[in-house]
Design a protein around this motif. Structure first.
Motif, PDB file in Angstrom:
ATOM      1  N   SER A   1     -72.419 103.667  50.269  1.00 26.75           N
ATOM      2  CA  SER A   1     -72.315 102.289  50.738  1.00 26.75           C
ATOM      3  C   SER A   1     -70.869 101.825  50.715  1.00 26.75           C
ATOM      4  O   SER A   1     -70.078 102.232  49.852  1.00 26.75           O
ATOM      5  CB  SER A   1     -73.178 101.370  49.862  1.00 26.75           C
ATOM      6  N   VAL A   2     -70.538 100.952  51.660  1.00 26.08           N
ATOM      7  CA  VAL A   2     -69.207 100.349  51.694  1.00 26.08           C
ATOM      8  C   VAL A   2     -69.138  99.184  50.714  1.00 26.08           C
ATOM      9  O   VAL A   2     -68.129  98.971  50.034  1.00 26.08           O
ATOM     10  CB  VAL A   2     -68.861  99.876  53.119  1.00 26.08           C
ATOM     11  N   ASN A   3     -70.226  98.415  50.620  1.00 26.29           N
ATOM     12  CA  ASN A   3     -70.277  97.248  49.751  1.00 26.29           C
ATOM     13  C   ASN A   3     -70.831  97.653  48.381  1.00 26.29           C
ATOM     14  O   ASN A   3     -72.033  97.633  48.144  1.00 26.29           O
ATOM     15  CB  ASN A   3     -71.149  96.161  50.385  1.00 26.29           C
ATOM     16  N   ARG A   4     -69.958  98.051  47.466  1.00 30.16           N
ATOM     17  CA  ARG A   4     -70.378  98.548  46.152  1.00 30.16           C
ATOM     18  C   ARG A   4     -70.318  97.421  45.134  1.00 30.16           C
ATOM     19  O   ARG A   4     -69.457  97.398  44.256  1.00 30.16           O
ATOM     20  CB  ARG A   4     -69.482  99.707  45.727  1.00 30.16           C
ATOM     21  N   THR A   5     -71.239  96.492  45.252  1.00 32.26           N
ATOM     22  CA  THR A   5     -71.235  95.330  44.364  1.00 32.26           C
ATOM     23  C   THR A   5     -72.577  95.207  43.653  1.00 32.26           C
ATOM     24  O   THR A   5     -73.598  95.730  44.114  1.00 32.26           O
ATOM     25  CB  THR A   5     -70.964  94.034  45.147  1.00 32.26           C
ATOM     26  N   ILE A   6     -72.549  94.487  42.545  1.00 31.74           N
ATOM     27  CA  ILE A   6     -73.754  94.142  41.796  1.00 31.74           C
ATOM     28  C   ILE A   6     -73.534  92.740  41.241  1.00 31.74           C
ATOM     29  O   ILE A   6     -72.439  92.414  40.775  1.00 31.74           O
ATOM     30  CB  ILE A   6     -74.030  95.157  40.659  1.00 31.74           C
ATOM     31  N   SER A   7     -74.547  91.909  41.332  1.00 26.79           N
ATOM     32  CA  SER A   7     -74.396  90.542  40.838  1.00 26.79           C
ATOM     33  C   SER A   7     -74.263  90.533  39.313  1.00 26.79           C
ATOM     34  O   SER A   7     -74.670  91.486  38.633  1.00 26.79           O
ATOM     35  CB  SER A   7     -75.600  89.692  41.261  1.00 26.79           C
ATOM     36  N   PHE A   8     -73.693  89.445  38.795  1.00 27.03           N
ATOM     37  CA  PHE A   8     -73.485  89.347  37.352  1.00 27.03           C
ATOM     38  C   PHE A   8     -74.826  89.397  36.606  1.00 27.03           C
ATOM     39  O   PHE A   8     -74.948  90.079  35.578  1.00 27.03           O
ATOM     40  CB  PHE A   8     -72.747  88.045  37.023  1.00 27.03           C
ATOM     41  N   ASN A   9     -75.834  88.689  37.131  1.00 30.40           N
ATOM     42  CA  ASN A   9     -77.141  88.673  36.463  1.00 30.40           C
ATOM     43  C   ASN A   9     -77.777  90.067  36.456  1.00 30.40           C
ATOM     44  O   ASN A   9     -78.331  90.506  35.443  1.00 30.40           O
ATOM     45  CB  ASN A   9     -78.073  87.675  37.140  1.00 30.40           C
ATOM     46  N   CYS A  10     -77.690  90.764  37.587  1.00 30.84           N
ATOM     47  CA  CYS A  10     -78.242  92.128  37.653  1.00 30.84           C
ATOM     48  C   CYS A  10     -77.489  93.071  36.720  1.00 30.84           C
ATOM     49  O   CYS A  10     -78.078  93.972  36.117  1.00 30.84           O
ATOM     50  CB  CYS A  10     -78.189  92.640  39.085  1.00 30.84           C
ATOM     51  N   CYS A  11     -76.177  92.845  36.611  1.00 26.16           N
ATOM     52  CA  CYS A  11     -75.366  93.653  35.705  1.00 26.16           C
ATOM     53  C   CYS A  11     -75.825  93.470  34.262  1.00 26.16           C
ATOM     54  O   CYS A  11     -75.964  94.440  33.503  1.00 26.16           O
ATOM     55  CB  CYS A  11     -73.893  93.283  35.870  1.00 26.16           C
ATOM     56  N   MET A  12     -76.073  92.228  33.866  1.00 28.09           N
ATOM     57  CA  MET A  12     -76.523  91.957  32.501  1.00 28.09           C
ATOM     58  C   MET A  12     -77.922  92.520  32.249  1.00 28.09           C
ATOM     59  O   MET A  12     -78.224  93.015  31.153  1.00 28.09           O
ATOM     60  CB  MET A  12     -76.505  90.449  32.236  1.00 28.09           C
ATOM     61  N   ILE A  13     -78.784  92.453  33.258  1.00 27.68           N
ATOM     62  CA  ILE A  13     -80.129  93.019  33.111  1.00 27.68           C
ATOM     63  C   ILE A  13     -80.054  94.535  32.948  1.00 27.68           C
ATOM     64  O   ILE A  13     -80.755  95.127  32.116  1.00 27.68           O
ATOM     65  CB  ILE A  13     -81.002  92.637  34.327  1.00 27.68           C
ATOM     66  N   GLN A  14     -79.184  95.172  33.738  1.00 25.34           N
ATOM     67  CA  GLN A  14     -79.007  96.617  33.619  1.00 25.34           C
ATOM     68  C   GLN A  14     -78.471  96.989  32.240  1.00 25.34           C
ATOM     69  O   GLN A  14     -78.935  97.954  31.622  1.00 25.34           O
ATOM     70  CB  GLN A  14     -78.049  97.118  34.707  1.00 25.34           C
ATOM     71  N   LEU A  15     -77.506  96.213  31.743  1.00 24.73           N
ATOM     72  CA  LEU A  15     -76.969  96.452  30.403  1.00 24.73           C
ATOM     73  C   LEU A  15     -78.061  96.309  29.347  1.00 24.73           C
ATOM     74  O   LEU A  15     -78.167  97.138  28.426  1.00 24.73           O
ATOM     75  CB  LEU A  15     -75.832  95.471  30.124  1.00 24.73           C
ATOM     76  N   LEU A  16     -78.889  95.274  29.475  1.00 27.33           N
ATOM     77  CA  LEU A  16     -79.963  95.022  28.518  1.00 27.33           C
ATOM     78  C   LEU A  16     -80.924  96.206  28.442  1.00 27.33           C
ATOM     79  O   LEU A  16     -81.226  96.725  27.357  1.00 27.33           O
ATOM     80  CB  LEU A  16     -80.708  93.751  28.914  1.00 27.33           C
TER      81      LEU A  16
END
Length: 305
Positions: free
Chosen positions: A65-80
């Motif tokens: 993908s060209v757009n390699r982004t993740i939202s802050f909330n999704c990032c925190m959920i993934q970390l959790l």
């Protein structure tokens, strides 16, 4: 090299999913594997499936993908979820070490001490502990001030997020080396103490057959413990000033992809009961599909087993 790396990682991910799913099916469906040890092994396979699924699919999407982004909330959920599932693997390995300790050092009372109900209680209690621990870390990370939005990693992990913080996250680092050690590393010390006692019991054995059986019983578990904790100690239990993110990427790939792929192979190739259960499952599928393997195939499989 992106397409080549994508193909390699995808292949390892699919092997990890299929291998662990097969172990779960065999451990839960085969009547000869309805023991506490194989219940714990099925839970470990569940953990490996979750661990790879939390991180690898997003990494594969970002590779193409060209757009390699993740939202802050999704990032925190993934970390959790990543921290909870990753910590849970150590607790399960500790429970399996205790199972092996009782089986070798106190075999006559094994059935009275180790039960499926006890394993279930240990599993549920461990889930509560690791989830609270992961929630604490995630909440603390959300209160950090970040100097940018570029995470130098292929998923949201505690190390690169602390590195991205504008100020030195002293509280977070103190928790990693205090509460984190208690939750993550204490199972490792429990495993070491269990195997120290097993080693003493093995040294006192005068029967070569009993010695060989004890070693074969523990060897697979010891290898999995070394693979897991070698990666964990290198990744997390050192000051942030010594982090080498490029090297950590390689260790993270090993921890999240390679180890979950190897675990079912380690437990199946060195375990006669698992190989027998796999063969019975294969025969059942063959019968339901209205075909039978040849007698020569039967003899070949029995010779391998």
């Amino acid at each position: 090299m992106q397409p080549v790396i994508f193909g390699i990682v995808l292949a390892m991910y699919l092997v990890a999913l299929m291998g662990n799913a097969l172990l779960v099916i065999v451990a839960l469906s085969d009547s000869k594997l309805q023991t506490p040890m194989y219940f714990l092994l099925s839970q470990l396979s569940f953990i490996d499936i979750f661990l790879t699924t939390i991180t690898v699919p997003q990494m594969l999407v970002h590779m193409l993908s060209v757009n390699r982004t993740i939202s802050f909330n999704c990032c925190m959920i993934q970390l959790l979820f990543f921290m909870a599932v990753g910590s849970m693997e150590g607790h399960l390995l500790a429970a399996m070490a205790y199972d092996r300790y009782v089986a070798i050092c106190d075999p006559l009372r094994y059935s009275a001490i180790i039960s499926r109900r006890l394993c279930l209680r240990i599993t549920l209690t461990s889930w509560v502990v690791v989830c609270l621990n992961s929630l604490l870390y995630s909440v603390l990370v959300t209160h950090l001030t970040f100097c940018g939005n570029q995470v130098t990693h292929f998923f949201c992990d505690i190390t690169p997020l602390l590195k991205l913080s504008c100020t030195r996250p002293v509280v977070n680092e103190m928790l990693i080396f205090t509460e984190g050690v208690a939750v993550v590393v204490s199972p490792f010390f429990f495993i070491l103490s269990s195997y120290a006692r097993i080693g003493v019991a093995i040294a006192c054995m005068h029967s070569i057959a009993a010695l060989h059986k004890a070693l074969s019983t523990c060897s697979s578990h010891i290898l999995v413990v070394l693979l897991l904790y070698g990666s964990v100690i290198h990744m997390y239990l050192r000051p942030s000033s010594t982090y080498d993110l490029d090297q950590d990427h390689q260790v993270a790939i090993f921890y999240t992809v390679v180890t979950p792929m190897l675990n079912p192979l380690i437990y199946s190739l060195r375990n006669q009961e698992v190989k027998g259960a796999l063969w019975r499952l294969f025969r059942k599928l063959c019968i339901s599909g209205n075909f039978q393997p040849s007698s020569q195939a039967n003899r070949d499989w029995q010779h391998i087993s």
